[in-house]
Design a protein around this motif. Structure first.
Motif, short mmCIF file in Angstrom:
data_model
loop_
_atom_site.label_atom_id
_atom_site.label_comp_id
_atom_site.label_asym_id
_atom_site.label_seq_id
_atom_site.Cartn_x
_atom_site.Cartn_y
_atom_site.Cartn_z
N ASP A 205 -59.05 40.68 -22.46
CA ASP A 205 -58.16 40.68 -23.25
C ASP A 205 -57.14 41.93 -23.44
N LEU A 206 -57.52 43.03 -22.95
CA LEU A 206 -56.75 44.18 -22.85
C LEU A 206 -55.60 44.15 -21.85
N LEU A 207 -56.03 43.68 -20.81
CA LEU A 207 -54.97 43.63 -19.58
C LEU A 207 -54.06 42.24 -19.78
N LYS A 208 -54.38 41.45 -20.52
CA LYS A 208 -53.50 40.23 -20.83
C LYS A 208 -52.73 40.51 -21.82
N ASN A 209 -53.02 41.50 -22.85
CA ASN A 209 -52.29 42.12 -23.88
C ASN A 209 -51.13 43.24 -23.25
N LEU A 210 -51.70 43.86 -22.35
CA LEU A 210 -50.99 44.97 -21.83
C LEU A 210 -49.77 44.32 -20.93
N ILE A 251 -53.76 36.94 -14.73
CA ILE A 251 -53.03 38.12 -15.18
C ILE A 251 -51.85 38.41 -14.40
N GLU A 252 -52.01 38.46 -13.19
CA GLU A 252 -51.02 38.89 -12.33
C GLU A 252 -49.68 37.83 -12.44
N ALA A 253 -50.01 36.44 -12.58
CA ALA A 253 -48.78 35.59 -12.92
C ALA A 253 -48.05 35.83 -14.20
N ALA A 254 -48.87 36.32 -15.08
CA ALA A 254 -48.31 36.57 -16.52
C ALA A 254 -47.72 37.88 -16.39
N ALA A 255 -48.01 38.92 -15.73
CA ALA A 255 -47.46 40.17 -15.19
C ALA A 255 -46.17 39.84 -14.82
N LEU A 256 -46.18 38.98 -13.67
CA LEU A 256 -44.76 38.30 -12.99
C LEU A 256 -43.77 37.71 -13.94
N ALA A 257 -44.31 37.07 -14.85
CA ALA A 257 -43.46 36.52 -15.85
C ALA A 257 -42.82 37.34 -16.77
N SER A 258 -43.37 38.31 -17.02
CA SER A 258 -42.83 39.55 -18.00
C SER A 258 -42.27 40.59 -17.45
N GLY A 259 -42.28 40.77 -15.94
CA GLY A 259 -41.55 41.81 -15.67
C GLY A 259 -42.52 43.13 -15.68
N GLU A 386 -55.90 45.93 -27.10
CA GLU A 386 -56.05 44.61 -27.06
C GLU A 386 -55.11 43.75 -28.03
N GLY A 387 -54.46 44.40 -28.83
CA GLY A 387 -53.43 43.82 -29.73
C GLY A 387 -54.19 43.10 -30.92
N LYS A 388 -55.41 43.48 -31.07
CA LYS A 388 -56.25 42.83 -32.27
C LYS A 388 -55.94 43.46 -33.57
N PRO A 389 -56.05 42.73 -34.76
CA PRO A 389 -55.98 43.34 -35.91
C PRO A 389 -57.22 44.43 -36.22
N LEU A 390 -56.68 45.41 -37.20
CA LEU A 390 -57.84 46.48 -37.42
C LEU A 390 -57.88 46.26 -39.05
N PRO A 391 -58.71 45.95 -39.35
CA PRO A 391 -59.03 45.51 -40.87
C PRO A 391 -59.01 46.72 -41.74
N GLY A 392 -59.37 47.82 -41.15
CA GLY A 392 -59.38 49.16 -41.98
C GLY A 392 -58.04 49.81 -42.09
N VAL A 393 -57.30 49.48 -41.06
CA VAL A 393 -55.76 49.97 -41.18
C VAL A 393 -54.76 48.78 -41.97
#
Length: 398
Positions: A205-210, A251-259, A386-393
């Protein structure tokens, strides 16, 4: 990031009961705290509130008691260390709700500091039970959250309570949120992320978000072997998740698409044994012997990583580049960390790092204090990456 209120937004605190969620989940051995870092982090908030005449009431958990009082998981033994760090008398109540808590709170005078017993001794804490949150709120007028490390949990003391009382971010929470906003929320570009560690499977999830947010993603540690293998490179006996080749290609394909550039090692330090000072050699990654394993990236790869750090205006780091715990396989992590620290000190880089191994690695390199911000939050830092919501924040926003 939506605005959140801080201690600067508080008025006269004289006589006010301020419930402060802190992280006292510190390492303890033989009844003694062995690392007071988390206590030291919240000290400015507690000292400021106390100094302004507030009655400061600490809420915290310790261990995993699973909703009932458990021997060895009381906060009582930690109180002495809290006193030492704050240089202030600290009281203790044998419960966080009910008569024991009420009596202790009622006995407070302005400036007093009180630690309530482990919130997780009640099942309502982790289930975010409204009745339990209300019982906590009964002892306070104001709520302050200074525990970013617990902000990824929607618990009564981190989320439910913030909905019941005027809620504010403590100084540590404030610093963390400001740093994280600079890291990925609204960063100066180019942004480079370094992600290392053992397994891709723990950071999918971290890699896909980054790859959708950064300009370059440097992959190190055992994770790099999985990426190399997915490209058809034989990594010998190196730690590798061969079954994730398809995921890596996605993940590599997504990276290529987003530059986003994916930066992998071109050479590595290989050995036949995983132990300190094992006989080793430096070799290109496409020539790793079948009976060897790559335990660190090599000098050409270090040069590449440092070149990306030099191009960056913002660096986000989670995970070491090699097996930094044992010599000589710590060289790449130390070299990159020191280069990032140097750039930060020159005012050329915003550097934000976090995660247990990352903090240890930066301490090992002697530069933890030289980054813009180093988070000790662990799981909360990872979920933020990972881009997930943080309830406490989220509960502090408005």
């Amino acid at each position: 990031m939506p605005a959140f209120k801080t201690l600067d937004d508080l008025g006269d605190l004289s006589g006010k009961r301020v419930l402060v969620r802190v992280d006292l989940n510190v390492p303890v051995k033989d009844g003694k705290v062995t690392d007071a870092t988390r206590i030291e982090r919240v000290a400015p908030t507690l000292q400021e509130l106390s100094g302004k005449g507030a009655r400061v009431i600490l809420l915290a958990h310790f261990g995993r008691p699973k909703g009932k009082p458990t021997e060895g998981m009381s906060l009582r033994p930690i109180v002495g260390t809290v006193e030492a760090v704050l240089d202030h008398r600290v009281h203790f109540a044998a419960d966080c709700v009910g008569e024991a808590a009420k009596a202790a709170v009622d006995a407070m005078v302005d400036g007093d500091i009180l630690v309530l017993e482990n919130t997780r001794f009640h099942a309502g804490e982790e289930s975010n039970d409204p009745a339990f949150a209300s019982a906590l709120a009964a002892n306070g007028d104001i709520y302050v959250n200074d525990a970013f490390s617990a902000a990824h949990r929607a618990h009564a003391s981190t989320e439910g309570l913030a909905r019941l009382l005027p809620a504010y971010a403590g100084r540590t929470m404030q610093a963390e949120l400001v740093a994280l906003e600079k890291g990925l929320g609204n960063p100066a570009r180019p942004v480079v992320a370094i992600v290392g560690g053992a397994k891709v499977s723990s950071k999918i999830d971290l890699l896909k978000n980054l790859v959708g947010k950064v300009d370059a993603l440097v992959i190190g540690g055992g994770m790099a072997n999985t990426f190399l293998a997915a490209r058809g490179i034989d990594v010998g006996r190196s730690l590798c998740e061969h079954d994730l080749a398809g995921t890596v290609r996605e993940i590599e394909a997504a990276a290529l698409a987003s530059g986003c550039a994916i930066v992998l090692p071109v050479d590595g330090v290989v050995a036949r044994e995983f132990k300190a000072d094992a006989e080793n050699e430096t070799i290109d990654v496409d020539a790793i012997p079948a009976d060897a394993m790559m335990l660190d990236v090599g000098p050409k790869s270090i040069e590449s990583v440092n070149a990306w750090i030099s191009k960056a205006d913002t660096l986000v780091w989670n995970g070491p580049l090699g097996a930094f715990e044992i010599s000589p396989f710590d060289r790449a992590t130390v070299a990159a960390a020191r280069h990032a620290a140097l750039r930060t000190g020159e005012g050329l880089l915003v550097s934000v790092a976090g995660g247990g191994d990352t903090v240890s690695a930066l301490n090992h390199a002697g530069v933890a204090d030289d980054f813009t911000y180093v988070s000790t939050a662990g799981g909360a830092f990872l979920e933020w990456m990972e881009g997930k919501p943080l309830p406490g924040v989220d509960a502090l926003k408005g």
